[in-house]
Enzyme design. Structure first.
Site, PDB file in Angstrom:
ATOM      1  N   GLY A  12      43.823 -26.687  -8.579  1.00  0.00           N
ATOM      2  CA  GLY A  12      42.754 -26.078  -7.774  1.00  0.00           C
ATOM      3  C   GLY A  12      42.158 -27.096  -6.814  1.00  0.00           C
ATOM      4  N   LYS A  78      50.423 -23.345  -9.130  1.00  0.00           N
ATOM      5  CA  LYS A  78      51.541 -22.586  -9.699  1.00  0.00           C
ATOM      6  C   LYS A  78      52.824 -23.401  -9.602  1.00  0.00           C
ATOM      7  CE  LYS A  78      49.246 -18.528  -8.002  1.00  0.00           C
ATOM      8  NZ  LYS A  78      48.302 -19.251  -7.128  1.00  0.00           N
ATOM      9  N   GLY A  79      53.651 -23.278 -10.612  1.00  0.00           N
ATOM     10  CA  GLY A  79      54.983 -23.894 -10.551  1.00  0.00           C
ATOM     11  C   GLY A  79      54.955 -25.403 -10.661  1.00  0.00           C
ATOM     12  N   ILE A 143      36.711 -30.228 -10.536  1.00  0.00           N
ATOM     13  CA  ILE A 143      35.273 -29.976 -10.578  1.00  0.00           C
ATOM     14  C   ILE A 143      34.798 -29.867 -12.032  1.00  0.00           C
ATOM     15  CG2 ILE A 143      35.119 -28.814  -8.347  1.00  0.00           C
ATOM     16  CD1 ILE A 143      34.847 -26.142 -10.002  1.00  0.00           C
ATOM     17  N   ASP A 144      35.756 -29.635 -12.970  1.00  0.00           N
ATOM     18  CA  ASP A 144      35.377 -29.376 -14.359  1.00  0.00           C
ATOM     19  C   ASP A 144      34.936 -30.645 -15.106  1.00  0.00           C
ATOM     20  OD1 ASP A 144      36.312 -26.857 -13.700  1.00  0.00           O
ATOM     21  OD2 ASP A 144      38.249 -27.142 -14.678  1.00  0.00           O
ATOM     22  N   GLY A 187      34.389 -24.173 -15.042  1.00  0.00           N
ATOM     23  CA  GLY A 187      34.485 -25.315 -15.957  1.00  0.00           C
ATOM     24  C   GLY A 187      35.620 -25.213 -16.959  1.00  0.00           C
ATOM     25  N   GLN A 292      31.642 -22.787  -5.878  1.00  0.00           N
ATOM     26  CA  GLN A 292      31.460 -24.106  -6.485  1.00  0.00           C
ATOM     27  C   GLN A 292      32.496 -25.122  -6.031  1.00  0.00           C
ATOM     28  OE1 GLN A 292      30.497 -23.299 -11.012  1.00  0.00           O
ATOM     29  NE2 GLN A 292      31.382 -21.543 -10.025  1.00  0.00           N
ATOM     30  N   ARG A 293      33.595 -24.636  -5.489  1.00  0.00           N
ATOM     31  CA  ARG A 293      34.675 -25.552  -5.100  1.00  0.00           C
ATOM     32  C   ARG A 293      34.765 -25.758  -3.599  1.00  0.00           C
ATOM     33  NH1 ARG A 293      39.665 -23.399  -8.496  1.00  0.00           N
ATOM     34  NH2 ARG A 293      40.568 -23.181  -6.421  1.00  0.00           N
TER      35      ARG A 293
HETATM   36  O1  F6P Z   1      39.885 -26.205 -12.730  1.00  0.00           O
HETATM   37  C1  F6P Z   1      39.078 -25.843 -11.664  1.00  0.00           C
HETATM   38  C2  F6P Z   1      38.756 -24.376 -11.711  1.00  0.00           C
HETATM   39  O2  F6P Z   1      37.895 -24.084 -10.626  1.00  0.00           O
HETATM   40  C3  F6P Z   1      38.167 -23.900 -13.028  1.00  0.00           C
HETATM   41  O3  F6P Z   1      36.813 -24.231 -13.171  1.00  0.00           O
HETATM   42  C4  F6P Z   1      38.459 -22.419 -12.953  1.00  0.00           C
HETATM   43  O4  F6P Z   1      38.547 -21.818 -14.217  1.00  0.00           O
HETATM   44  C5  F6P Z   1      39.794 -22.383 -12.274  1.00  0.00           C
HETATM   45  O5  F6P Z   1      39.932 -23.600 -11.570  1.00  0.00           O
HETATM   46  C6  F6P Z   1      39.963 -21.226 -11.349  1.00  0.00           C
HETATM   47  O6  F6P Z   1      41.247 -21.267 -10.848  1.00  0.00           O
HETATM   48  P1  F6P Z   1      41.744 -20.318  -9.673  1.00  0.00           P
HETATM   49  O7  F6P Z   1      41.163 -20.818  -8.402  1.00  0.00           O
HETATM   50  O8  F6P Z   1      43.212 -20.431  -9.714  1.00  0.00           O
HETATM   51  O9  F6P Z   1      41.269 -18.941 -10.014  1.00  0.00           O
END
Ligand code: F6P
Length: 369
Positions: A12, A78-79, A143-144, A187, A292-293
């Site tokens: 991510g 993925k992958g 971010i976790d 998280g 959050q990201r």
């Molecule tokens: O590991 C980072 C994170 O943002 C987690 O906090 C969250 O569960 C996951 O990735 C979400 O992933 P995606 O963007 O693939 O849904």
């Protein structure tokens, strides 16, 4: 002949990735013509796909990118080289091990090393690549903040800041309407974002995966927050939280090559549990999700990310492959990849932050009275 580094970002995205890339490229530029840096587009897909996508990263390319969220070389969760999804003639997908193809291409293109910027899954791939003879240095990202080998990962502080600002906003509206607000944060299996946000945002309740909750305990805490129907309650819940004896809430992965359950929805589950217990206040749920990201990394994360980038280059220069750059005890160092991926960094129920939160009245849903 110039030495060549291939940089990839995996998993991510996370605020600060671009600052790491910029740190590597700028540090390499100090070596003059001796080093060249390239970006592998969309993690290792860039070198695994039939049409290779690898781009030169120069001081011009990276100028000013420390301010930008995301990653300029794209990412995927993925992958990967050992499980590369390939569409079959009948439309189905098959996972192919393309690691030897990757090694051959890596060598034929004259690369000397890879810097792999990613979380636990990506660093497991780093280790597997190392084991087939590809020189790799890892940079931790998430971010976790759930990697045990480093005290902090970049992106975490930015996520906490965003979540805290969201709590601040929810509190003003909760207060005005005498509402209970449940805010669900990310998280995965770690409660760090929720715990930090709860303390910074003055939450009344903080629910984390490491401390399973009793809905009854939360209902009791809510009751203490109201007098004659007036009051509000500010609840922060981690997406990976579960009730005592229960399981996490989420959906099975649907995307090809994705192996992770998609966590989400525990805030709504908690709301229903509280309603079932007869809580009569208006309860609203906010899922903060990818906010959050996204966006610009805060200063702390830009600095940490730059330090990681510079250190990663130095490790490659010194041929200290098979290591992960880390931040420990206020200094930047490195640990072997095997050690780095051994176990996740979870909140211990007796962590000083948990004790601090309890001391200022935050309930965790495990209280018996
Ligand atoms: O590991 C980072 C994170 O943002 C987690 O906090 C969250 O569960 C996951 O990735 C979400 O992933 P995606 O963007 O693939 O849904």
């Amino acid at each position: 002949m110039a030495k060549k580094i291939l940089v990839a970002t995996g998993g991510g995205d996370c605020p600060g990735l671009n600052a790491v890339i910029r740190g590597i490229v700028k540090r390499a530029a100090h070596e003059g013509e001796d080093w060249q840096v390239f970006g592998c587009i969309e993690s290792f897909n860039g070198i695994l796909k039939d049409n290779v996508e690898i781009v030169p990263l120069t001081e011009e390319t990276v100028s000013g990118i420390h301010v930008k969220g995301g990653t300029i070389i794209k990412t995927t969760n993925k992958g990967g080289p050992f499980h590369f999804p390939v569409r079959q003639p009948d439309g189905s997908w098959k996972m192919e091990d393309r690691s030897q193809l990757m090694k051959k291409r890596f060598e034929n293109m004259g690369f000397d090393a890879i810097i792999n910027i990613g979380g636990d899954g990506s660093q497991r791939i780093s280790l597997d690549l190392l084991n087939i003879g590809i020189p790799v240095v890892g940079v931790p990202k998430t971010i976790d903040n759930d990697l045990s080998s480093t005290d902090f990962t970049f992106g975490f502080q930015t996520a906490v800041q965003i979540a805290t600002e969201a709590v601040d906003k929810l509190v003003t509206t909760a207060e005005s309407h005498n509402r209970v607000f449940i805010m669900e944060v990310m998280g995965r299996d770690a409660g760090w974002i929720a715990l930090h946000t709860a303390i910074a945002g003055g939450a009344d309740v903080c629910i984390i995966p490491e401390i399973p909750y009793h809905p009854e305990a939360i209902a009791r805490k809510i009751a203490t927050r109201y007098k004659n129907g007036m009051g509000f309650c500010n609840i922060v819940i981690a997406e990976g939280a579960k009730r005592v004896g229960g399981d996490v809430v989420g959906k099975a992965p649907t995307a090809v090559g994705d192996q992770h359950i998609k966590l989400g929805g525990v805030g709504d589950v908690l709301k229903q549990e509280l309603l079932d217990l007869g809580v009569e206040h208006d309860i609203r749920v906010t899922v903060l999700g990818h906010l959050q990201r996204g966006g610009t990394p805060m200063a702390y994360d830009r600095i940490l990310a730059t330090e990681f980038g510079v250190k990663a280059f130095d490790l490659v220069k010194e041929k200290k492959y098979g290591n992960l750059v880390v931040y420990r005890n206020n200094s930047i160092s490195y640990v072997p990849l095997e050690e780095a991926v051994k176990e996740p960094h979870l909140v211990k129920p007796d962590d000083f932050l948990v004790t601090t939160a309890r001391a200022v009245g935050v309930a965790f849903g495990d209280e018996t009275v």
